[in-house]
Write a protein that holds these residues in place. Structure first.
Motif, PDB file in Angstrom:
ATOM      1  N   HIS A 113       0.860  -1.191   0.000  1.00 14.26           N
ATOM      2  CA  HIS A 113       0.000   0.000   0.000  1.00 14.26           C
ATOM      3  C   HIS A 113       0.888   1.230   0.000  1.00 14.26           C
ATOM      4  O   HIS A 113       1.728   1.403   0.892  1.00 14.26           O
ATOM      5  N   TYR A 114       0.717   2.052  -1.012  1.00 14.39           N
ATOM      6  CA  TYR A 114       1.459   3.305  -1.128  1.00 14.39           C
ATOM      7  C   TYR A 114       0.465   4.423  -0.873  1.00 14.39           C
ATOM      8  O   TYR A 114      -0.317   4.775  -1.765  1.00 14.39           O
ATOM      9  N   PRO A 115       0.440   4.986   0.344  1.00 14.82           N
ATOM     10  CA  PRO A 115      -0.559   6.022   0.645  1.00 14.82           C
ATOM     11  C   PRO A 115      -0.341   7.262  -0.215  1.00 14.82           C
ATOM     12  O   PRO A 115       0.783   7.532  -0.656  1.00 14.82           O
TER      13      PRO A 115
ATOM     14  N   GLU B 208      -3.272   7.329  -3.922  1.00 19.46           N
ATOM     15  CA  GLU B 208      -3.085   6.068  -3.228  1.00 19.46           C
ATOM     16  C   GLU B 208      -2.945   4.915  -4.225  1.00 19.46           C
ATOM     17  O   GLU B 208      -3.654   4.876  -5.226  1.00 19.46           O
ATOM     18  N   ARG B 209      -2.065   3.983  -3.926  1.00 17.11           N
ATOM     19  CA  ARG B 209      -1.825   2.864  -4.842  1.00 17.11           C
ATOM     20  C   ARG B 209      -1.720   1.550  -4.064  1.00 17.11           C
ATOM     21  O   ARG B 209      -1.097   1.515  -2.994  1.00 17.11           O
ATOM     22  N   TYR B 210      -2.332   0.504  -4.611  1.00 13.41           N
ATOM     23  CA  TYR B 210      -2.239  -0.832  -4.025  1.00 13.41           C
ATOM     24  C   TYR B 210      -1.656  -1.792  -5.053  1.00 13.41           C
ATOM     25  O   TYR B 210      -1.977  -1.699  -6.249  1.00 13.41           O
ATOM     26  N   SER B 211      -0.814  -2.699  -4.596  1.00  9.86           N
ATOM     27  CA  SER B 211      -0.340  -3.760  -5.477  1.00  9.86           C
ATOM     28  C   SER B 211      -0.214  -5.046  -4.666  1.00  9.86           C
ATOM     29  O   SER B 211      -0.195  -5.006  -3.421  1.00  9.86           O
ATOM     30  N   ILE B 212      -0.163  -6.156  -5.376  1.00 10.89           N
ATOM     31  CA  ILE B 212      -0.024  -7.470  -4.719  1.00 10.89           C
ATOM     32  C   ILE B 212       1.040  -8.254  -5.471  1.00 10.89           C
ATOM     33  O   ILE B 212       0.906  -8.497  -6.677  1.00 10.89           O
TER      34      ILE B 212
ATOM     35  N   ALA C 190      14.848   1.430  -5.985  1.00  9.16           N
ATOM     36  CA  ALA C 190      15.297   0.532  -7.054  1.00  9.16           C
ATOM     37  C   ALA C 190      15.880  -0.759  -6.469  1.00  9.16           C
ATOM     38  O   ALA C 190      16.637  -0.719  -5.508  1.00  9.16           O
ATOM     39  N   HIS C 191      15.504  -1.886  -7.048  1.00  8.24           N
ATOM     40  CA  HIS C 191      15.979  -3.185  -6.553  1.00  8.24           C
ATOM     41  C   HIS C 191      15.741  -4.238  -7.616  1.00  8.24           C
ATOM     42  O   HIS C 191      15.001  -4.006  -8.573  1.00  8.24           O
ATOM     43  N   THR C 192      16.361  -5.382  -7.426  1.00  6.19           N
ATOM     44  CA  THR C 192      15.961  -6.565  -8.185  1.00  6.19           C
ATOM     45  C   THR C 192      15.325  -7.524  -7.197  1.00  6.19           C
ATOM     46  O   THR C 192      15.600  -7.461  -5.994  1.00  6.19           O
TER      47      THR C 192
HETATM   48  O1  AKG Z   1       4.375  -2.368  -5.867  1.00  9.17           O
HETATM   49  C1  AKG Z   1       4.877  -2.606  -6.957  1.00  9.17           C
HETATM   50  O2  AKG Z   1       4.316  -2.283  -8.008  1.00  9.17           O
HETATM   51  C2  AKG Z   1       6.208  -3.304  -7.071  1.00  9.17           C
HETATM   52  C3  AKG Z   1       6.723  -3.840  -5.758  1.00  9.17           C
HETATM   53  C4  AKG Z   1       8.031  -4.572  -5.889  1.00  9.17           C
HETATM   54  O3  AKG Z   1       8.756  -4.429  -6.840  1.00  9.17           O
HETATM   55  C5  AKG Z   1       8.429  -5.523  -4.847  1.00  9.17           C
HETATM   56  O4  AKG Z   1       7.790  -5.561  -3.793  1.00  9.17           O
HETATM   57  O5  AKG Z   1       9.414  -6.269  -5.058  1.00  9.17           O
END
Ligand code: AKG
Ligand code: FE2
Length: 306
Positions: free
Chosen positions: A171-173, A255-259, A188-190
């Motif tokens: 969750h990105y508020p 606000e953004r949500y991802s899984i 930034a990461h892999t």
């Molecule tokens: O939230 C996203 O869109 C990517 C998150 C991500 O890259 C991660 O958690 O490894």
């Protein structure tokens, strides 16, 4: 030059050994060698299940801090539980990630500890059902990797049947009203493992940096599609033939949500260069290592301070 991130209908992967399976495997393989990212449709995760996983995520992150902290990752260990806002910095140079997260691990509750679930009635089976379905899709992709790499399609089956897999809600508020969107959403990461399947709510922010390229916005995807990327473990396993590509999330303006579903192999799986990936007469670039030892070394490097 990298090619764009392709969108691949992987439904033919449901039946191994067919010409269609081989064709899709080759398409997936080409993306893994080139940009390390591809999007999938036809993955078998029902749209309702996905929508409900996002609904469950919103319900969790809307809980009060004390309740969320009751299952804090620091208390539970083993990569399970709630990661507080600002607690992680994937890219130390950019400071704390402006996000909060909730992790669940794959577990048989025998060789791995149980997950801790938030106190929301009926929440667990909804989320577990999504975890299982996304994991099945990630396993299907492994049959494609195997076929593309000149291995029997079943090659990875017994190496990912007790996987170090993690389901992560993010969750990105939104920035506070009237303030600029400061900081980074996720530095930034892999990714460390074999493959990651990412679902987003469509709010922009994710960027990818292909090898020899600059940051590009991840493409907008059809509803229900997953964005997939190769992780460092599969890169090593393929002697760097498949590429693990850096990515980051800019602070979204809303606000953004991802899984994310991270599929890392079984702890005892031996990550040893796949023969077709080693040019004739050359030695593999890396020593064989168990998946557990490899991932531990990556976590140790990440959390090492000073
Ligand atoms: O939230 C996203 O869109 C990517 C998150 C991500 O890259 C991660 O958690 O490894
Ligand atoms: Fe990532």
């Amino acid at each position: 030059m990298h090619t764009a991130i392709p969108i691949i209908d992987i439904s033919p992967l449901a039946a191994r050994g067919t010409a269609q399976h081989a064709r899709v495997a080759a398409e997936v393989g080409a993306a893994c060698r080139d940009v390390g990212f591809f999007a999938i449709t036809g993955h078998g995760v029902a749209p309702e299940l996905l929508a409900d996983a996002f609904a469950a995520s919103r319900e969790f992150f809307a809980l009060d801090t004390v309740t969320k902290q009751s299952i804090a990752i620091g208390k539970l260990g083993h990569n399970r539980g709630y990661v507080d806002f600002g607690a992680e910095a994937l890219d130390e140079k950019r400071g704390a990630d402006q996000k909060e997260a909730l992790n669940f691990i794959w577990t048989d509750e025998l060789t791995r500890p149980p997950n801790a679930w938030p106190p929301i009635e009926g929440w667990r089976p909804r989320v577990q059902a999504y975890f299982d379905a996304a994991l099945a899709a990630a396993r299907m992709l492994h049959a494609a990797f195997a076929a593309d790499l000149g291995l029997p399609p079943s090659f990875f089956d017994d190496k990912i049947d007790q996987p170090m897999a993690t389901l992560r809600f993010l969750h990105y508020p939104a920035p506070a009203a009237g303030t600029a969107a400061e900081g980074i959403g996720a530095g930034a990461h892999t990714d460390y493992g074999n493959v990651t399947l990412l679902a987003t709510d469509g709010v922009a922010g994710l960027q990818v940096r292909p090898r020899n390229g600059d940051w590009i916005d991840a493409p907008a995807l059809p509803a229900g599609a997953f964005l997939c990327n190769i992780g460092d473990c599969l890169m090593r396993w393929t002697n760097d033939v498949y590429v693990s590509t850096p990515h980051r999330v800019l602070r979204p303006t809303r606000e953004r949500y991802s899984i994310a579903l991270f599929l890392d192999p079984n702890p005892d799986a031996l990550v040893s260069a796949i023969p077709s990936c080693v040019p004739a007469g050359e030695a593999p670039r890396y020593e064989p290592v168990t998946a557990q030892a490899y991932l531990q070394s990556r976590f140790d490097a990440t959390y090492k301070k000073g």
